[in-house]
Design an enzyme around this catalytic site. Structure first.
Site, PDB file in Angstrom:
ATOM      1  N   CYS A  82       0.832  -1.203   0.000  1.00  0.00           N
ATOM      2  CA  CYS A  82       0.000   0.000   0.000  1.00  0.00           C
ATOM      3  C   CYS A  82       0.871   1.261   0.000  1.00  0.00           C
ATOM      4  O   CYS A  82       1.445   1.599  -1.022  1.00  0.00           O
ATOM      5  CB  CYS A  82      -0.987  -0.048   1.169  1.00  0.00           C
ATOM      6  SG  CYS A  82      -2.375   1.096   0.977  1.00  0.00           S
ATOM      7  N   HIS A 172      -3.264  -5.237   1.492  1.00  0.00           N
ATOM      8  CA  HIS A 172      -2.614  -5.498   2.781  1.00  0.00           C
ATOM      9  C   HIS A 172      -2.599  -6.997   3.090  1.00  0.00           C
ATOM     10  O   HIS A 172      -3.494  -7.494   3.770  1.00  0.00           O
ATOM     11  CB  HIS A 172      -3.365  -4.772   3.900  1.00  0.00           C
ATOM     12  CG  HIS A 172      -3.229  -3.293   3.857  1.00  0.00           C
ATOM     13  ND1 HIS A 172      -2.253  -2.619   4.540  1.00  0.00           N
ATOM     14  CD2 HIS A 172      -3.955  -2.346   3.200  1.00  0.00           C
ATOM     15  CE1 HIS A 172      -2.372  -1.321   4.319  1.00  0.00           C
ATOM     16  NE2 HIS A 172      -3.393  -1.132   3.505  1.00  0.00           N
ATOM     17  N   GLU A 174      -0.836  -8.468   5.182  1.00  0.00           N
ATOM     18  CA  GLU A 174      -0.619  -8.641   6.624  1.00  0.00           C
ATOM     19  C   GLU A 174      -1.922  -8.608   7.422  1.00  0.00           C
ATOM     20  O   GLU A 174      -1.938  -8.963   8.600  1.00  0.00           O
ATOM     21  CB  GLU A 174       0.356  -7.573   7.145  1.00  0.00           C
ATOM     22  CG  GLU A 174      -0.205  -6.181   7.314  1.00  0.00           C
ATOM     23  CD  GLU A 174      -0.339  -5.364   6.031  1.00  0.00           C
ATOM     24  OE1 GLU A 174      -0.679  -4.174   6.140  1.00  0.00           O
ATOM     25  OE2 GLU A 174      -0.120  -5.896   4.917  1.00  0.00           O
TER      26      GLU A 174
END
Length: 193
Positions: A82, A172, A174
């Site tokens: 991002c 994302h 994560e």
């Protein structure tokens, strides 16, 4: 193996958790001293999501921009998610200057709009398989240079790519339970060492 995570602002803790799940040591890099102290031990670097303008300013204020840029250009594997993707871009459509400017791509900030315009999907990512993708006001990659490999496309937009030692995603990884894109990056780091 030790991976540095830029920890000036943004989702750095979430990346550290994923690396821990994969049994990979991580270190948070908050200033130039942290980076210089750990640089020779780093197998890779993660530039997390967050606010790219703020992160770029903090990189400049901490005198980290040029040392990190030089390390990347010297072959240090880097994974930008991002805002991290925006930091790596050679050109940002809504800005006069780039930040690190190491990856041959043009990006558009906040292409996926406001927080309410954020979304989740699943899509094929080359070399990884079908993975979950969480977009939060994410950028899109408008165009890439010849040396950049497109890894994933969502809604006819490039959302993941790789150029040599640089891996980026608009989304994302994560923030999901799927660790495969991080594992892909770990494999890139292993190949470099």
């Amino acid at each position: 193996m030790k991976i540095g995570i830029l920890a000036l602002q943004g989702a750095f803790a979430e990346h550290a958790k994923v690396l821990d799940q994969l049994g990979v040591e991580s270190v948070e890099l908050r200033n130039l001293d942290d980076f210089q102290q750990d640089q020779s031990d780093l197998s890779g670097l993660i530039l997390p999501g967050g606010e790219s303008t703020t992160m770029g300013k903090l990189l400049r204020d901490q005198n980290m921009l040029l040392p990190i840029r030089e390390a990347i250009l010297s072959g240090l594997p880097v994974f930008g998610t991002c805002a991290g993707l925006i930091l790596l871009a050679k050109e940002i459509t809504s800005q006069k200057e780039s930040h690190l400017g190491t990856m041959d791509m043009v990006v558009e900030r906040n292409a996926y709009g406001r927080q309410l315009g954020s979304f989740y999907t699943e899509a094929e990512c080359k070399g990884v398989g079908k993975i979950p993708m969480t977009f939060i006001r994410g950028p899109i990659i408008s165009s890439v240079g010849e040396g950049v490999e497109i890894l994933a496309i969502v809604n006819n937009q490039i959302v993941a790519a790789q150029e040599k030692n640089m891996l980026v995603s608009s989304f994302h990884p994560e923030l999901t339970d799927d660790v495969r894109l991080h594992q892909y990056f770990i494999n890139m780091c292993k190949e470099k060492s």
